[in-house]
Design an enzyme around this catalytic site. Structure first.
Site, PDB file in Angstrom:
ATOM      1  N   TYR A 159     -11.403  -5.473  -5.052  1.00 54.01           N
ATOM      2  CA  TYR A 159      -9.963  -5.729  -5.026  1.00 54.01           C
ATOM      3  C   TYR A 159      -9.618  -7.018  -5.791  1.00 54.01           C
ATOM      4  CZ  TYR A 159      -5.280  -6.244  -2.949  1.00 54.01           C
ATOM      5  OH  TYR A 159      -3.926  -6.392  -2.744  1.00 54.01           O
ATOM      6  N   SER A 162      -2.290 -10.131  -6.682  1.00 53.47           N
ATOM      7  CA  SER A 162      -2.528 -10.608  -5.313  1.00 53.47           C
ATOM      8  C   SER A 162      -3.068 -12.028  -5.373  1.00 53.47           C
ATOM      9  CB  SER A 162      -3.558  -9.719  -4.611  1.00 53.47           C
ATOM     10  OG  SER A 162      -3.989 -10.341  -3.417  1.00 53.47           O
ATOM     11  N   ASP A 184      -1.262  10.412  -9.287  1.00 51.87           N
ATOM     12  CA  ASP A 184      -2.392   9.486  -9.173  1.00 51.87           C
ATOM     13  C   ASP A 184      -2.395   8.587 -10.409  1.00 51.87           C
ATOM     14  OD1 ASP A 184      -4.733   8.132  -8.925  1.00 51.87           O
ATOM     15  OD2 ASP A 184      -6.035   9.909  -8.938  1.00 51.87           O
ATOM     16  N   VAL A 185      -2.026   7.319 -10.211  1.00 56.93           N
ATOM     17  CA  VAL A 185      -1.892   6.430 -11.375  1.00 56.93           C
ATOM     18  C   VAL A 185      -3.222   6.170 -12.076  1.00 56.93           C
ATOM     19  CG1 VAL A 185       0.218   5.268 -10.593  1.00 56.93           C
ATOM     20  CG2 VAL A 185      -2.027   4.305  -9.979  1.00 56.93           C
ATOM     21  N   LYS A 244      -7.355  -7.378  -9.160  1.00 51.37           N
ATOM     22  CA  LYS A 244      -6.112  -8.152  -9.180  1.00 51.37           C
ATOM     23  C   LYS A 244      -6.179  -9.327 -10.159  1.00 51.37           C
ATOM     24  CE  LYS A 244      -3.770  -5.670  -6.228  1.00 51.37           C
ATOM     25  NZ  LYS A 244      -2.608  -4.892  -6.710  1.00 51.37           N
ATOM     26  N   ILE A 252       1.093  -9.949   3.411  1.00 48.35           N
ATOM     27  CA  ILE A 252       2.401  -9.318   3.638  1.00 48.35           C
ATOM     28  C   ILE A 252       2.272  -8.212   4.690  1.00 48.35           C
ATOM     29  CG2 ILE A 252       4.384  -8.213   2.511  1.00 48.35           C
ATOM     30  CD1 ILE A 252       3.672 -11.009   1.352  1.00 48.35           C
TER      31      ILE A 252
END
Ligand SMILES: NC(=O)c1ccc[n+]([C@@H]2O[C@H](COP(=O)([O-])OP(=O)(O)OC[C@H]3O[C@@H](n4cnc5c(N)ncnc54)[C@H](O)[C@@H]3O)[C@@H](O)[C@H]2O)c1
Length: 249
Positions: A157, A144, A65-66, A161, A190
């Protein structure tokens, strides 16, 4: 960058999607590859490893888990013990927990910032001293397009980013004199599991914003990542390369 000895490449979020394509791309040069993932089961990671092994590439995958500073630190200690160095770090692990800001709870915010932004800090912190000592290294942070232009329903998010962009530029400045380059790649829309869950309506909305009129592929992102890690990009640092079919210019 010297290519005569095989590079040690660490890729977070390498079990599938963009991270998997990046692993395959580095596999082509015969790199030694270490992947982190945090999937509920190991099947995607195993598939990635099987493909690499079939191509004769040394690769391993670990569930890490980063977002945990302690686990990441321990994981890299093991990597350095066994591989002696890390030539390339690809900070690619990322998650979404989309909802409008007025409905977003603390857990949604903390989870996304923890993986997408703190995860990049944790991994970078773990490699930076050894890279400085080696006076070489490449770090790529996957950001992103949403970090640049925002997106309704993705406050957590987009913030993570955008944070990655600032972290990329600052890290780049701190280590530019030590032979290390640090760059960001900001994909647009993507085709991966991350976007597969979106409704047709949301997908159509995205597609309308893309001059090229189609989604990108993980391989198209991987090419930009790989190139930034090549000798050809030796004078490029602190940049954010957008791979988005023209969605943001
Ligand atoms: N797919 C897109 O359209 C798109 C667009 C812009 C940016 N991105 C970014 O690209 C990166 C890869 O996205 P993808 O589409 O391949 O996603 P994906 O969902 O297919 O894969 C995500 C990977 O991250 C890993 N991961 C998740 N949480 C983790 C954690 N806590 N610790 C370690 N690993 C963890 C998963 O195990 C998996 O390997 C992400 O950072 C994402 O935000 C994707």
């Amino acid at each position: 960058m010297e290519q005569s000895r095989s590079r040690v490449v660490v890729i977070t979020g390498g079990s599938r999607g963009i991270g998997r394509s990046v692993a395959f791309r580095f596999g082509e040069e015969g790199a030694r590859i270490v992947l982190a993932h945090y999937d509920a089961d190991d099947s995607a990671a195993q598939e990635t490893l099987d493909t690499l092994n079939r191509r004769g590439i040394t690769a391993e995958a670990h569930k890490v888990d980063v977002s945990s500073f302690g686990f990441v630190d321990q994981w890299f200690k093991e990597i350095f013990k066994r591989f002696e160095r890390v030539d390339v770090l690809i900070n690619n692990a990322g998650i979404t927990r989309d909802t409008l800001l007025m409905r977003m709870n603390e857990g949604d915010w903390d989870a996304v910032l923890g993986v997408n932004l703190k995860g990049v800090f944790n991994c970078t912190r773990a490699v930076i001293r050894p890279m400085i000592k080696e006076r070489r290294g490449r770090i790529i942070n996957i950001s992103s397009v949403v970090g640049q232009i925002g997106n309704a329903g993705q406050a957590n998010y987009a913030a993570s980013k955008a944070g990655v962009m600032g972290l990329t530029k600052t890290t780049a400045r701190e280590v530019a004199g030590r032979g290390i380059t640090v760059n960001g790649v900001a994909p647009g829309f993507i085709d991966t599991e991350m976007t597969a869950v979106l409704s047709d309506r949301v997908k159509e909305e995205f597609l309308r914003q893309i001059p090229m009129g189609r989604m990108g592929t993980p391989d198209e992102v991987a090419e930009a990542v790989y190139w930034l890690c090549s000798e050809a990009a030796s004078y490029i640092t602190g940049q954010i390369i957008h791979v988005n079919g023209g969605m943001y210019m």
